[in-house]
Design a protein around this motif. Sequence first.
Motif, short mmCIF file in Angstrom:
data_model
loop_
_atom_site.label_atom_id
_atom_site.label_comp_id
_atom_site.label_asym_id
_atom_site.label_seq_id
_atom_site.Cartn_x
_atom_site.Cartn_y
_atom_site.Cartn_z
N THR A 1 46.02 32.51 37.67
CA THR A 1 46.09 33.96 37.89
C THR A 1 46.92 34.21 39.14
N VAL A 2 47.78 35.23 39.08
CA VAL A 2 48.57 35.55 40.27
C VAL A 2 48.66 37.06 40.43
N ARG B 1 47.22 42.01 38.78
CA ARG B 1 47.02 40.58 38.55
C ARG B 1 47.23 40.18 37.10
N LEU B 2 47.90 39.04 36.93
CA LEU B 2 48.21 38.54 35.60
C LEU B 2 47.64 37.14 35.45
N TYR C 1 50.72 30.27 43.45
CA TYR C 1 50.59 31.16 44.61
C TYR C 1 49.44 32.14 44.38
N ASP C 2 48.91 32.68 45.48
CA ASP C 2 47.91 33.74 45.36
C ASP C 2 48.59 35.09 45.19
N LEU C 3 49.78 35.21 45.78
CA LEU C 3 50.50 36.49 45.72
C LEU C 3 51.99 36.20 45.58
N VAL C 4 52.64 36.91 44.65
CA VAL C 4 54.09 36.83 44.52
C VAL C 4 54.63 38.22 44.84
N GLY C 5 55.48 38.31 45.87
CA GLY C 5 56.09 39.58 46.26
C GLY C 5 57.53 39.64 45.78
#
Length: 459
Positions: A220-221, A213-214, A182-186
């Motif tokens: 990277t996410v 970002r990690l 994913y590009d973003l994890v919420g």
Amino acid sequence: MSRLVVISNRLADPRKPAAGGLAVALGEALNQTGGLWFGWSGNVVEGGTPGEGELHTRQAGAVTLATVDLCREDHDSYYHGYSNSVLWPVFHYRLDLADFNASYIAGYRRVNQMFARKLLPLLREDDILWVHDYHLIPLAAELRAMGCKQRIGFFLHIPMPPPLIMAAIPQHEWLMRSLFAYDLVGLQSEADVSHFTRYVRNEGSAEEVDAQRLRAFGGTVQVQAFPIGIDVDEFTRLTHAPDAVETYENMRDEYSRRRLLLGIDRLDYSKGIPHRVRAFRELLDRYPENRDSATLIMIASPTRDDVNAYADLRQELEGLCGAVNGDYGELDWMPVRYIHRMVARKRVPGLCRAAAVGLVTPLRDGMNLVAKEYVVAQDPDDPGVLVLSRFAGAAEQLKEALLVNPYDTQGMADSIQQALQMPLAERQARHQKLMARLREHDVHWWRKSFLNALQTADD
Ligand code: GDG
């Protein structure tokens, strides 16, 4: 503006108010972009082929609803099995209730692959995808493997467990690695973000690219907390609509000599419902002035009845409620009213407003929207008091509630007593602060901040 594509296990017709705040909020964003909502149809086909399901599409206003059927075997392994008998209990810290049946994972992978296969041809180049919840963790990885380049965000509605609890799942590394597609994890809370970060540091030797970002597992996410809110304006409207007002007035008349305490949940072991009854019993025992007065109304709507742990819970609860009523009840006073049915959504705010105390006492909860609904339904001039478990994600925001530890029966009884005795000025002051926060961080804020972060992730 990019077209929004929402993917979740179940869909709701966003035009129907009964769909609830989340569906309406997502529906709003889908409507604005002429979007697509994709997920399971809810149909289980007997004798179908695993990994195959018919695709249905229909229009709901500007929104296209695309759904896929599941065959019995896929439903049992993907939905009942891996999602609800492995991920749900473990993510709620209940290793004791997890069923690590080795056959479930294949169904979970198969259905996620099938969803990716069915969804891919429906996508346009500049779509933005928003995947919801634990049923669909590997979906982005499956889509990427099929060549999908669009931005994809994921929101986890349930808690992220601490690393050592997560590690009990045999496929934990595969699950967490999948999130890096994913590009973003919420996530719901800062506690969840810290669990995620600790896991990827320990198990994936993660490096911090920047504050959000990690980099780990070769990807990277961006990971952030987006505490979900409710639609405050809509719930306020519902509170003043005729059905809710009628419910409120009926309750007020029926219980004019009593003080009402209210719990509304799906009948789930994460919600701490038996713990609540034990604390109520303790209240009657320690503070006898509440006898013949305090009445606990518990609406526990049926859910996942065919998973064993839920049948056990139901039995335990019936025993506990029966014992309190048998031991403390009078001819004209029943201390606990337990209702194992769904009540109509339009009546919920009326019930909340009639209750002097809202009891929201989960053992673990991603957020808990009932806590927020209870606050919004109150009369600001004479508000009730929210008693909230510190283990609900909502406790990070709702600091002016009375925060309790549901495992501490005596402590919880004391807090309920404090709520029942709280002076009007203090109730008003707490309610005002809670309302300000709920308004600031409502469901529209949640949706917009997630989608803004996704639009700009990795830029
Ligand atoms: C997951 C996470 C997170 C309940 N009983 C009845 C009824 N409800 C409504 C409530 C509320 C909703 O259902 C329940 O929301 P929760 O947030 O409490 O819980 P989950 O279903 O477990 O949801 C949770 C949420 O996702 C959102 O991210 O907050 O932590 O577990 O709206 O009012 N509604 C009606 N009758 C009932 O009997 N009509």
